[in-house]
Scaffold this active site. Sequence first.
Site, PDB file in Angstrom:
ATOM      1  N   SER A  12       0.854  -1.196   0.000  1.00 56.80           N
ATOM      2  CA  SER A  12       0.000   0.000   0.000  1.00 56.80           C
ATOM      3  C   SER A  12       0.882   1.236   0.000  1.00 56.80           C
ATOM      4  CB  SER A  12      -0.887   0.025   1.240  1.00 56.80           C
ATOM      5  OG  SER A  12      -1.403   1.337   1.393  1.00 56.80           O
ATOM      6  N   HIS A  37      -1.201  -1.273  -4.331  1.00 61.42           N
ATOM      7  CA  HIS A  37      -2.479  -0.955  -3.676  1.00 61.42           C
ATOM      8  C   HIS A  37      -2.543   0.543  -3.390  1.00 61.42           C
ATOM      9  CE1 HIS A  37      -5.970  -2.093  -1.143  1.00 61.42           C
ATOM     10  NE2 HIS A  37      -5.538  -1.166  -0.300  1.00 61.42           N
ATOM     11  N   ASP A  39      -4.774   3.587  -1.802  1.00 70.07           N
ATOM     12  CA  ASP A  39      -5.838   3.868  -0.829  1.00 70.07           C
ATOM     13  C   ASP A  39      -6.405   5.268  -1.017  1.00 70.07           C
ATOM     14  OD1 ASP A  39      -6.015   1.475   0.823  1.00 70.07           O
ATOM     15  OD2 ASP A  39      -3.954   1.925   1.413  1.00 70.07           O
ATOM     16  N   HIS A  70      -8.410   1.047  -3.901  1.00 69.67           N
ATOM     17  CA  HIS A  70      -9.322   0.800  -2.778  1.00 69.67           C
ATOM     18  C   HIS A  70     -10.006   2.109  -2.423  1.00 69.67           C
ATOM     19  CE1 HIS A  70      -9.508  -0.442   1.794  1.00 69.67           C
ATOM     20  NE2 HIS A  70     -10.715  -0.339   1.250  1.00 69.67           N
ATOM     21  N   MET A  72     -12.192   4.271  -0.286  1.00 69.93           N
ATOM     22  CA  MET A  72     -12.825   4.463   1.029  1.00 69.93           C
ATOM     23  C   MET A  72     -13.524   5.809   0.968  1.00 69.93           C
ATOM     24  SD  MET A  72      -9.647   2.898   3.165  1.00 69.93           S
ATOM     25  CE  MET A  72      -8.582   3.069   1.748  1.00 69.93           C
ATOM     26  N   MET A 141     -11.273  -6.261   5.516  1.00 70.73           N
ATOM     27  CA  MET A 141     -10.496  -5.299   6.299  1.00 70.73           C
ATOM     28  C   MET A 141     -10.186  -5.914   7.663  1.00 70.73           C
ATOM     29  SD  MET A 141     -10.092  -2.717   4.303  1.00 70.73           S
ATOM     30  CE  MET A 141      -9.116  -1.843   5.527  1.00 70.73           C
ATOM     31  N   ASP A 177      -6.602  -6.682   4.103  1.00 71.03           N
ATOM     32  CA  ASP A 177      -6.039  -5.331   4.181  1.00 71.03           C
ATOM     33  C   ASP A 177      -6.036  -4.850   5.626  1.00 71.03           C
ATOM     34  OD1 ASP A 177      -5.152  -2.792   3.673  1.00 71.03           O
ATOM     35  OD2 ASP A 177      -6.860  -2.188   2.437  1.00 71.03           O
TER      36      ASP A 177
HETATM   37  C1  DX5 Z   1      -6.203   1.192   5.732  1.00 68.55           C
HETATM   38  C2  DX5 Z   1      -5.754   0.971   4.298  1.00 68.55           C
HETATM   39  C3  DX5 Z   1      -4.671  -0.015   4.191  1.00 68.55           C
HETATM   40  C4  DX5 Z   1      -3.410   0.411   4.878  1.00 68.55           C
HETATM   41  C5  DX5 Z   1      -2.694  -0.801   5.332  1.00 68.55           C
HETATM   42  O1  DX5 Z   1      -7.329   1.966   5.758  1.00 68.55           O
HETATM   43  O2  DX5 Z   1      -6.848   0.502   3.510  1.00 68.55           O
HETATM   44  O3  DX5 Z   1      -4.429  -0.383   2.832  1.00 68.55           O
HETATM   45  O4  DX5 Z   1      -2.544   1.154   4.068  1.00 68.55           O
HETATM   46  O5  DX5 Z   1      -1.602  -0.398   6.103  1.00 68.55           O
HETATM   47  P1  DX5 Z   1      -0.897  -1.398   7.120  1.00 68.55           P
HETATM   48  O6  DX5 Z   1      -0.403  -2.567   6.304  1.00 68.55           O
HETATM   49  O7  DX5 Z   1       0.199  -0.562   7.679  1.00 68.55           O
HETATM   50  O8  DX5 Z   1      -1.930  -1.827   8.126  1.00 68.55           O
HETATM   51 ZN    ZN Z   2      -6.418  -0.392   1.470  1.00 67.22          ZN
END
Ligand code: DX5
Ligand code: ZN
Length: 230
Positions: A12, A37, A39, A70, A72, A141, A177
């Site tokens: 990510s 990935h 975000d 992804h 959000m 998640m 994730d």
């Molecule tokens: C969280 C994101 C993740 C995040 C994961 O809201 O969707 O993709 O970057 O980060 P780590 O691996 O550090 O938990």
């Molecule tokens: Zn993510």
Amino acid sequence: MTLARAIKIAPSILSADFADFGREIHAIEAQGADWVHVDVMDGHFVPNLTFGPPLVKAIRRHVTTVMDVHLMIAPVDPYIDAFAEAGADVITAHLEAGPHIHRTLQAIRATGKKAGLALNPGTPAEAVAPLLDLCDLICVMTVNPGFGGQKFIHSQIDKVHSLRGMIGDRPIHVEIDGGITPETAPLVTAAGADVLVAGSAVFSGGSVANPAPYGANIRAIRAAAEAARR
Ligand code: DX5
Ligand code: ZN
């Protein structure tokens, strides 16, 4: 049992240097990343803001693997075409992002992109049942979305098991994730996951000037994940 899919590690870029995304992406791909990935956060669906379609488009030309976007954000539907045009390969929306997730998945598929469905930790596996045939990927998640570097929520492992059973022979990726490390990766691949997103655990200790730790981190996650494959 169906033949297990190869494990994919999807760093990510939330944990990358935001002022240097191009070189960060080259570095993680050279160090063994399978997907990238991305975000996207809106400060409304999640309590953090990142970036939108223009930035996704700008980094697309640096991605030679798979760009896994992804979302959000809520609402999702008004932005699907923009993220498709920005060059996403997979567009993942949250089941909780609005009342018409079925329509959202249809709209993603209509762009010709792969459709992903993400589930917050509080959403049960069963909610996916009426949507399975519209999904190319289900993202479980294992943290509450919004930030990198949070602690893995162990109660989600049973959800991964349930989803794998529900999916059966359908060609659907199960992505995890949040909080993935060499310690947590085997727990989810043993339960049936095949795509592992990892932010802090990939980028920790490295930089574009010193990318070797990225490779060591990716290899450590992959080795632990593959050893636990069922
Ligand atoms: C969280 C994101 C993740 C995040 C994961 O809201 O969707 O993709 O970057 O980060 P780590 O691996 O550090 O938990
Ligand atoms: Zn993510």
